[in-house]
Design a protein around this motif. Sequence first.
Motif, PDB file in Angstrom:
ATOM      1  N   ASN A   2       0.853  -1.188   0.000  1.00 51.81           N
ATOM      2  CA  ASN A   2       0.000   0.000   0.000  1.00 51.81           C
ATOM      3  C   ASN A   2       0.892   1.242   0.000  1.00 51.81           C
ATOM      4  O   ASN A   2       1.932   1.279   0.658  1.00 51.81           O
ATOM      5  CB  ASN A   2      -0.867  -0.061   1.271  1.00 51.81           C
ATOM      6  N   PHE A   4       0.689   3.882   1.473  1.00 50.34           N
ATOM      7  CA  PHE A   4       0.850   4.521   2.779  1.00 50.34           C
ATOM      8  C   PHE A   4       1.739   3.721   3.730  1.00 50.34           C
ATOM      9  O   PHE A   4       2.138   4.252   4.771  1.00 50.34           O
ATOM     10  CB  PHE A   4      -0.514   4.787   3.424  1.00 50.34           C
ATOM     11  N   TRP A  11       4.527   8.896  10.375  1.00 50.81           N
ATOM     12  CA  TRP A  11       3.309   9.698  10.145  1.00 50.81           C
ATOM     13  C   TRP A  11       3.038  10.681  11.292  1.00 50.81           C
ATOM     14  O   TRP A  11       2.727  11.849  11.074  1.00 50.81           O
ATOM     15  CB  TRP A  11       2.123   8.754   9.955  1.00 50.81           C
ATOM     16  N   TYR A  43     -12.842   5.112   9.407  1.00 52.39           N
ATOM     17  CA  TYR A  43     -12.403   4.424   8.194  1.00 52.39           C
ATOM     18  C   TYR A  43     -11.233   5.189   7.555  1.00 52.39           C
ATOM     19  O   TYR A  43     -11.265   6.412   7.441  1.00 52.39           O
ATOM     20  CB  TYR A  43     -13.564   4.295   7.193  1.00 52.39           C
ATOM     21  N   GLY A  44     -10.191   4.438   7.150  1.00 55.54           N
ATOM     22  CA  GLY A  44      -8.981   5.081   6.632  1.00 55.54           C
ATOM     23  C   GLY A  44      -8.286   5.802   7.766  1.00 55.54           C
ATOM     24  O   GLY A  44      -7.833   6.939   7.651  1.00 55.54           O
ATOM     25  N   SER A  45      -8.196   5.095   8.885  1.00 58.02           N
ATOM     26  CA  SER A  45      -7.774   5.714  10.153  1.00 58.02           C
ATOM     27  C   SER A  45      -6.282   5.979  10.250  1.00 58.02           C
ATOM     28  O   SER A  45      -5.841   6.674  11.164  1.00 58.02           O
ATOM     29  CB  SER A  45      -8.209   4.806  11.308  1.00 58.02           C
ATOM     30  N   GLY A  46      -5.491   5.423   9.347  1.00 59.10           N
ATOM     31  CA  GLY A  46      -4.044   5.623   9.422  1.00 59.10           C
ATOM     32  C   GLY A  46      -3.511   5.153  10.769  1.00 59.10           C
ATOM     33  O   GLY A  46      -3.802   4.042  11.220  1.00 59.10           O
ATOM     34  N   ASP A  65      -8.115   0.379   8.254  1.00 64.83           N
ATOM     35  CA  ASP A  65      -7.245   0.968   7.233  1.00 64.83           C
ATOM     36  C   ASP A  65      -6.712  -0.171   6.381  1.00 64.83           C
ATOM     37  O   ASP A  65      -6.426  -1.249   6.896  1.00 64.83           O
ATOM     38  CB  ASP A  65      -6.086   1.738   7.874  1.00 64.83           C
ATOM     39  N   GLU A  66      -6.561   0.092   5.087  1.00 63.79           N
ATOM     40  CA  GLU A  66      -6.066  -0.972   4.207  1.00 63.79           C
ATOM     41  C   GLU A  66      -4.556  -1.143   4.314  1.00 63.79           C
ATOM     42  O   GLU A  66      -4.012  -2.130   3.813  1.00 63.79           O
ATOM     43  CB  GLU A  66      -6.468  -0.702   2.756  1.00 63.79           C
ATOM     44  N   SER A  67      -3.873  -0.195   4.939  1.00 61.99           N
ATOM     45  CA  SER A  67      -2.417  -0.293   5.077  1.00 61.99           C
ATOM     46  C   SER A  67      -2.055  -1.103   6.322  1.00 61.99           C
ATOM     47  O   SER A  67      -2.416  -0.728   7.441  1.00 61.99           O
ATOM     48  CB  SER A  67      -1.796   1.112   5.167  1.00 61.99           C
ATOM     49  N   MET A  70       0.226   1.080   8.680  1.00 60.84           N
ATOM     50  CA  MET A  70      -0.549   2.067   9.447  1.00 60.84           C
ATOM     51  C   MET A  70      -1.279   1.348  10.587  1.00 60.84           C
ATOM     52  O   MET A  70      -1.309   1.831  11.727  1.00 60.84           O
ATOM     53  CB  MET A  70      -1.567   2.773   8.542  1.00 60.84           C
ATOM     54  N   MET A  91      -8.196  -3.461   6.858  1.00 61.56           N
ATOM     55  CA  MET A  91      -9.437  -3.763   6.145  1.00 61.56           C
ATOM     56  C   MET A  91      -9.655  -2.784   4.995  1.00 61.56           C
ATOM     57  O   MET A  91      -9.459  -1.583   5.167  1.00 61.56           O
ATOM     58  CB  MET A  91     -10.585  -3.649   7.165  1.00 61.56           C
ATOM     59  N   ASP A  92     -10.047  -3.322   3.862  1.00 62.21           N
ATOM     60  CA  ASP A  92     -10.529  -2.490   2.760  1.00 62.21           C
ATOM     61  C   ASP A  92     -11.944  -2.956   2.481  1.00 62.21           C
ATOM     62  O   ASP A  92     -12.152  -4.052   1.947  1.00 62.21           O
ATOM     63  CB  ASP A  92      -9.635  -2.668   1.526  1.00 62.21           C
ATOM     64  N   LEU A 110     -11.441  10.721   7.742  1.00 68.01           N
ATOM     65  CA  LEU A 110     -10.633  11.951   7.607  1.00 68.01           C
ATOM     66  C   LEU A 110      -9.591  11.810   6.500  1.00 68.01           C
ATOM     67  O   LEU A 110      -8.710  10.933   6.569  1.00 68.01           O
ATOM     68  CB  LEU A 110      -9.940  12.251   8.953  1.00 68.01           C
ATOM     69  N   LEU A 111      -9.710  12.646   5.492  1.00 67.29           N
ATOM     70  CA  LEU A 111      -8.729  12.734   4.399  1.00 67.29           C
ATOM     71  C   LEU A 111      -8.487  11.393   3.692  1.00 67.29           C
ATOM     72  O   LEU A 111      -7.380  11.139   3.216  1.00 67.29           O
ATOM     73  CB  LEU A 111      -7.409  13.318   4.930  1.00 67.29           C
ATOM     74  N   THR A 112      -9.492  10.562   3.680  1.00 65.43           N
ATOM     75  CA  THR A 112      -9.369   9.251   3.045  1.00 65.43           C
ATOM     76  C   THR A 112     -10.321   9.096   1.864  1.00 65.43           C
ATOM     77  O   THR A 112      -9.989   8.430   0.872  1.00 65.43           O
ATOM     78  CB  THR A 112      -9.628   8.145   4.101  1.00 65.43           C
TER      79      THR A 112
END
Length: 205
Positions: A2, A4, A11, A43-46, A65-67, A70, A91-92, A110-112
Motif C-alpha cells: 500500500n 501509505f 506519520w 475508516y482510513g484511520s491511518g 485501514d487498508e495499510s 498504518m 481492512m478495505d 478523515l482525508l481518506t
Amino acid sequence: MNEFDEFAATWDDDPIRVERAVSIAQSMRNILDMNTYQNALEYGSGTGLLSFALKDDLKRITLMDESIEMTKVAMEKCKLSQVNHLHPIKMDLLIDEYQPGSRFDLIFILLTLHHIIDTKEILSRFKHLIAPNGALAIIDLETEDGSFHDREFNGHLGFDRNDLEKKAKEAGFQPFYYDVIYEIEKGEGEDKKSYPLFLMIAKSI
Ligand SMILES: C[S@@+](CC[C@H](N)C(=O)[O-])C[C@H]1O[C@@H](n2cnc3c(N)ncnc32)[C@H](O)[C@@H]1O
C-alpha cells in the motif's frame, strides 16, 4: 504494498497532523453529542490520530485501514498507552468481507475519501454498516486544482459539496451539516497555498 505503508512509521512525527486531528475532533464535538454514540468506526484511520483525539468521547472505536503498516502503528499506540477500547484492523471494505457484531452508530473518515475512487460504493458499504439514525462524518478537501498531492495521484481532486451531498442522499444518508472547519497550508512564500477541509455530517435514514 500500500502506498501509505512507507509513511506509517513517521506519520505522527508531523506535529501539524496531530494538531489537525485535535482541532477536527473539537469541530465534531461542537456538532455531535458524542455521549450518544456507543460504537464508532473510523475508516482510513491511518495511525489513529483522530480516534485518539476522540478516545475519551467514545466508548468503542474500530479503526479500519487498508495499510498493514498504518494498522500496526495504531495497534502499537493502543498497546503502549493501554487504550483498550480502540480496535485497529487492516481492512478495505471494497475488497474484504466484514461482518460486524453490531452496527456502528457513528462512522467518521478523515482525508481518506479522496483516495477511494468509487465514492458511491464506499458510501453504500457505510450504509450497510451503520445503525438507523447513525451519523456519518466526512472530513476531506474541498475541490482543489490538483496541486495538493506532490506525488503521483489518481484519486479525487477534493469534493464539490452538492455532488457529495447528492451521492450521500443516493446512498441513504441525509446530510444536515456542512462547513469548512480547517485549512491545510502548503508551500512557502509566493508558493504558499491553502486547502480548505470541510466537515459534512449526514444521518442514516
Ligand atoms: C491521507 S491518509 C489519512 C490517515 C488518517 N485519517 C489521518 O488523517 O492521519 C489516508 C489513509 O487512508 C487509507 N486508505 C486509502 N484507501 C483506503 C481504502 N480503500 N480502505 C481503507 N483505507 C484506505 C490509507 O492507507 C491511509 O492510511
